[in-house]
Design an enzyme around this catalytic site. Structure first.
Site, PDB file in Angstrom:
ATOM      1  N   ARG A 176      21.136  19.468   2.220  1.00 25.09           N
ATOM      2  CA  ARG A 176      21.013  18.047   2.088  1.00 25.09           C
ATOM      3  C   ARG A 176      21.559  17.660   0.642  1.00 25.09           C
ATOM      4  O   ARG A 176      21.133  17.749  -0.255  1.00 25.09           O
ATOM      5  CB  ARG A 176      19.443  17.756   2.113  1.00 25.09           C
ATOM      6  CG  ARG A 176      18.826  18.263   3.391  1.00 25.09           C
ATOM      7  CD  ARG A 176      19.328  17.410   4.589  1.00 25.09           C
ATOM      8  NE  ARG A 176      18.740  15.993   4.792  1.00 25.09           N
ATOM      9  CZ  ARG A 176      17.517  15.618   4.914  1.00 25.09           C
ATOM     10  NH1 ARG A 176      16.657  16.422   5.637  1.00 25.09           N
ATOM     11  NH2 ARG A 176      17.081  14.369   5.091  1.00 25.09           N
ATOM     12  N   PRO A 202       0.751  -1.202   0.121  1.00 22.21           N
ATOM     13  CA  PRO A 202       0.023   0.110  -0.056  1.00 22.21           C
ATOM     14  C   PRO A 202       0.809   1.435   0.223  1.00 22.21           C
ATOM     15  O   PRO A 202       1.856   1.286   0.801  1.00 22.21           O
ATOM     16  CB  PRO A 202      -0.908  -0.152   1.350  1.00 22.21           C
ATOM     17  CG  PRO A 202      -0.336  -1.324   1.902  1.00 22.21           C
ATOM     18  CD  PRO A 202       0.806  -1.891   1.381  1.00 22.21           C
ATOM     19  N   GLU A 203       0.714   2.115  -0.698  1.00 18.83           N
ATOM     20  CA  GLU A 203       0.961   3.559  -0.664  1.00 18.83           C
ATOM     21  C   GLU A 203       0.053   4.394  -0.186  1.00 18.83           C
ATOM     22  O   GLU A 203      -0.951   3.906  -0.186  1.00 18.83           O
ATOM     23  CB  GLU A 203       1.559   4.041  -2.196  1.00 18.83           C
ATOM     24  CG  GLU A 203       2.779   3.187  -2.727  1.00 18.83           C
ATOM     25  CD  GLU A 203       3.980   4.027  -3.352  1.00 18.83           C
ATOM     26  OE1 GLU A 203       3.907   5.230  -2.781  1.00 18.83           O
ATOM     27  OE2 GLU A 203       4.366   3.515  -4.022  1.00 18.83           O
ATOM     28  N   ARG A 222       3.321 -10.886   4.708  1.00 24.75           N
ATOM     29  CA  ARG A 222       4.546 -10.578   5.168  1.00 24.75           C
ATOM     30  C   ARG A 222       4.882  -9.800   6.754  1.00 24.75           C
ATOM     31  O   ARG A 222       6.012  -9.944   7.186  1.00 24.75           O
ATOM     32  CB  ARG A 222       5.438  -9.418   4.145  1.00 24.75           C
ATOM     33  CG  ARG A 222       5.391 -10.129   2.827  1.00 24.75           C
ATOM     34  CD  ARG A 222       6.086  -9.143   1.667  1.00 24.75           C
ATOM     35  NE  ARG A 222       5.526  -9.613   0.557  1.00 24.75           N
ATOM     36  CZ  ARG A 222       5.812  -9.392  -0.551  1.00 24.75           C
ATOM     37  NH1 ARG A 222       6.400  -8.030  -0.831  1.00 24.75           N
ATOM     38  NH2 ARG A 222       5.491  -9.751  -1.894  1.00 24.75           N
ATOM     39  N   HIS A 239      -2.870 -15.974   6.670  1.00 24.52           N
ATOM     40  CA  HIS A 239      -2.364 -14.755   7.071  1.00 24.52           C
ATOM     41  C   HIS A 239      -3.137 -13.820   7.337  1.00 24.52           C
ATOM     42  O   HIS A 239      -3.064 -12.554   7.344  1.00 24.52           O
ATOM     43  CB  HIS A 239      -1.513 -14.135   5.717  1.00 24.52           C
ATOM     44  CG  HIS A 239      -0.464 -15.100   5.204  1.00 24.52           C
ATOM     45  ND1 HIS A 239       0.684 -15.755   6.045  1.00 24.52           N
ATOM     46  CD2 HIS A 239      -0.163 -15.706   3.971  1.00 24.52           C
ATOM     47  CE1 HIS A 239       1.460 -16.329   5.415  1.00 24.52           C
ATOM     48  NE2 HIS A 239       0.769 -16.547   4.226  1.00 24.52           N
TER      49      HIS A 239
END
Length: 269
Positions: A150, A2-3, A109, A91
């Site tokens: 940066r 998921p984003e 996972r 799962h």
DNA sequence: CGAAACTCCTGAGCGC
DNA sequence: TGCGCTCAGGAGTTTC
């Protein structure tokens, strides 16, 4: 994987089913996640009414009067509503049982996490997060100032949740292509106009993905077995070695900060 | 402080 | 058909 658009889609999809409902049970079949699921989760939640479901970055916040459950889906997690008594599959690690519906967590996972906190915005995982990418606080000026000093690659920089939340690998690749920015360009070499353009591109690509229902998974296929609509619109992600859609030159693929990165050496400088 | 490597985990895809 | 390998990926933690 998921984003932010998938997390937001999850939030919007779950809310009408569970907001205002009372928890009647919690079943943790496997609490061995990114961090151990609190052993007293059931004691905390049973009898509590879910006041609202919000989001900060990729964290979902389940708000109860006595505290908040912070729930992160990791890379393979998903939350869906099932009917009471529906048999669990492999799962399916956690059920939160409400009166009438069951919230079921599936995560092959186990990179996801479930945490309890009474002060979510003071929680160490939330406190230092950068602005929401779609908020008014995420501006070209902000990104420009933040990038001064940066030296790291611009791609790594925009994927840093302390800089801005919710920009995962797929969208980082796409936003940099749309902005004509080379992923390895040092963050402190961004110009003000380029910073402003990059911010606009990040916003527009995330908005578009949310409007599509977050169908960005590489393995996403719809009920007809076709890839997600949005996946077909990706310009660079997953297209290493293919021709650039803008100029025809072969796209380069390499690792940047351990992440697969695809770009066009002609279009991105 | 910043930067980069390391870590968790399982399923998919590949070569043989 | 199966084995062994590599890879994917969010983001916190560790190391320098």
């Amino acid at each position: 994987m998921p984003e932010l658009p998938e997390v937001e889609t999850t939030r919007l999809g779950l809310t009408p089913h569970i907001a205002g409902r009372r928890v009647t049970g919690v079943v943790v079949r496997n609490g061995d996640m990114r961090w151990p699921v609190p052993t007293d989760l059931a004691q905390r939640l049973v009898g509590e009414e879910l006041l609202s479901l919000s989001r900060r970055g990729k964290y979902l916040l389940f708000e109860f009067s006595s505290g908040v459950v912070l729930w992160h889906l990791g890379m393979s997690g998903s939350l869906r509503i099932v009917k009471p008594g529906e048999p669990e599959g492999a799962h399916d690690h956690i059920d939160v049982v409400f009166d009438g519906v069951v919230l079921r967590f599936h995560d092959p996972r186990r990179f996801g996490s479930v945490l309890w906190t009474e002060n979510p915005y003071q929680h160490k995982l939330i406190k230092h997060l950068g602005p929401e990418p779609l908020s008014l606080g995420f501006t070209g000026e902000y990104l420009y100032l933040k990038s001064r000093g940066r030296s790291q690659a611009i791609k790594t920089f925009i994927m840093d949740s302390k800089v801005v939340v919710g920009v995962g690998n797929i969208y980082a690749n796409e936003a940099l292509f749309s902005s004509g920015l080379h992923p390895l360009k040092a963050a402190n070499r961004l110009t003000k106009p380029k910073a402003a353009l990059l911010v606009l591109k990040i916003k527009s690509i995330l908005e578009k993905a949310i409007a599509r229902g977050g169908t960005t998974l590489r393995d996403f296929v719809n009920s007809e077995g076709k890839p997600g609509y949005f996946a077909q619109e990706l310009s660079v992600y997953g297209r290493g070695g293919l021709d650039c859609k803008a100029c025809g030159k072969r796209l380069t693929e390499k690792k940047v900060g351990q992440r697969s990165t695809v770009f066009c050496t002609h279009c991105q400088r």
